[in-house]
Design an enzyme around this catalytic site. Structure first.
Site: not given
Length: 504
Positions: A271-272, A294, A364, A384, A388, A408
């Protein structure tokens, strides 16, 4: 495709994707190649989805059970889910169409630690595997198969499946040959499995190719399609701040003598924010680093190019289109620095713990006591999967979790009184970082953790709410070790579902 299929027995099995899809029966269990949008079959799943739609139009309830390495791409998960063709799916996914099918209850989904799946399949927990459908970069004259841009679960699927379908993809570089390390002894089930002979991320312990039973091959498909991964977003200020806090933490650990100036092997989630951390390392003073992770991301390629990272061990690429082309153009050189392994090796808990890997993964949400939710939104909806992250979190020398403090547009706080789902317990979480700051939770009792998480990581819009909750919980809790007000601990999530915001 000239020269890509050098074995006559395999060449005799060449057919169209549609003809290969015609071999599949309803209810088949299929092990698909693919890991983070790399190395997945490109044409067969599309053809199978078309066949499923045709059969459904005739009134046939045609579904298959789909096993992969991790997430794949629209041509696989999206097509099959869009045809309502997946009855069961494991171990990790990120496709929006499939996610909707999982959350509306029409597809069963088992969220499994990536290092566990090979054992569970070998033990027969899921029944017999009917097909392995993998992608290869070439088939050599002796019948051995050269992997493409991911390994994932392929070794296990090729070993266990009754029948094999191979897509040979000419887009994948032939110079990938030599990058892979396919270790077979780990497939020996406990208690007879030998120790994993890896003491350094650069150790090679297996074969360059898959060795398969040619009699099981029922179809070979010639393809020429790229892997589909999205470009990484430009680094935003929040990601840069999070990366800065993590790099400051590394500096602190080096100064304290718990890390050396080369750091321990690094693991980085996808991810970013993860890419921002890698970009920060590129600008840092750290040299001669290694990675046992990974996936290989853009930022890791930059570190390899700079010489700051000497070797990277993973199971797949997760590269933007630009970097995927760069990898293809220079695969022979990168094969000297990159090792792609089966995921039960790349994510092997014993190796992670013994080498003292530093783990950094996204989340999250986290609660004030340090429990982390990586998978579920508002209690019931799968995002998702755990992937791992658990393999590394439980076994790393330091387990760091990163996230912006809100989502949000500020309606959701990533720091909550109690997570709505626990993937990583407080016992396994070392550090939580948001753009607000870093909470080092090591050596702290729960009430000490709560104060540090609220003060250092919560967004100012939610800090007073969290402090109010913590104070109220201490008044009404039935014990003071981990104080909770059970009438209000999940009220933030309930409020969001009712009002569209967690704000009081």
């Amino acid at each position: 495709m000239a020269g890509r299929i050098a074995n006559e027995q395999f060449r005799s099995k060449v057919m169209s994707a549609a003809d290969a899809a015609a071999l599949i029966e309803p209810g088949s269990k299929i092990g698909f190649a693919g890991f983070t949008g790399s190395g997945y079959p490109k044409e067969f799943p599309v053809a199978l989805a078309a066949r499923i739609k045709e059969e459904r139009a005739k009134g046939v309830d045609f579904r298959v059970d789909s096993f992969t390495g991790a997430s794949t791409a629209p041509e696989l998960d999206g097509e099959l889910a869009g045809a309502d063709g997946i009855g069961f799916r494991t171990p990790y996914q990120s496709d929006p169409v499939l996610r909707n099918k999982i959350n509306d209850g029409s597809t069963y989904y088992s969220d499994i630690h990536l290092s566990h799946l090979a054992n569970q399949l070998a033990y027969g927990f899921f029944g017999d595997l009917d097909y392995a459908v993998i992608e290869a970069s070439q088939v050599l004259a002796d019948g051995s198969v050269v992997p493409s841009s991911s390994v994932g679960m392929n070794r296990t699927y090729l070993t266990l499946a009754k029948k094999i379908i191979i897509e040979v993809n000419a887009w994948q570089s032939e110079d990938l040959y030599g990058m892979h390390d396919i270790y077979y002894d780990i497939a020996t089930l406990p208690p007879n499995r030998p120790p994993l002979p890896i003491t350094h991320p650069g150790d090679r312990i297996g074969d360059k190719v898959y060795t398969i039973d040619p009699s099981k091959v029922v179809a070979v498909i010639e393809t020429e399609g790229p892997d589909r991964n999205s470009p990484f977003k430009p680094l935003d200020e929040d990601s840069k701040k999070i990366a800065g806090y993590l790099l400051d933490f590394f500096d602190q650990e080096v100064k304290a003598g718990r890390l050396n100036e080369h750091l321990n092997p690094l693991q980085s989630g996808v991810g970013n924010i993860a890419n921002a951390v890698l970009a920060g390392l590129l600008e840092s003073d750290y040299e001669n680093m290694t990675s046992y992770t990974e996936v290989i991301q853009d930022g890791m390629v930059d570190l390899l190019d700079s010489g700051k990272l000497t070797v990277a061990s993973a199971t797949a690429f997760s590269l933007s289109p630009t970097y995927a082309e760069k990898m293809n153009d220079n695969a022979a050189e990168y094969a000297k620095k990159i090792i792609l392994r089966p995921q039960d090796v790349s994510n092997h808990p014993e190796a992670i713990r013994r080498m003292g890997v530093i783990a950094c993964n996204g989340m999250i949400e986290a609660d004030i006591y340090g429990n982390v939710n990586s998978t579920h939104v508002m209690g019931s909806r799968m995002m998702n999967g755990i992937g791992g992250s658990g393999d590394f979190t439980r076994n790393a020398i330091f387990s760091c979790f990163v996230s912006p403090s809100t989502a949000k547009g500020g309606a959701i706080s990533a720091i909550v009184p109690m997570v709505n789902h626990v993937d990583h317990t407080e016992h396994d979480v070392s550090v939580i970082i948001t753009e607000q700051g870093l909470a080092d939770l090591r050596g702290l009792a729960p009430r000490q953790r709560a104060k540090k998480v609220i003060e250092n990581c919560a967004h100012p819009d939610y800090k007073d709410q969290l402090l109010d909750y913590f104070e109220q919980a201490q008044k009404v809790a039935n014990g003071q070790h981990t104080p909770h007000d059970l009438t209000k601990s999940l009220s933030w999530h309930s409020k969001f579902l009712a009002d569209g915001t967690m704000k009081a």
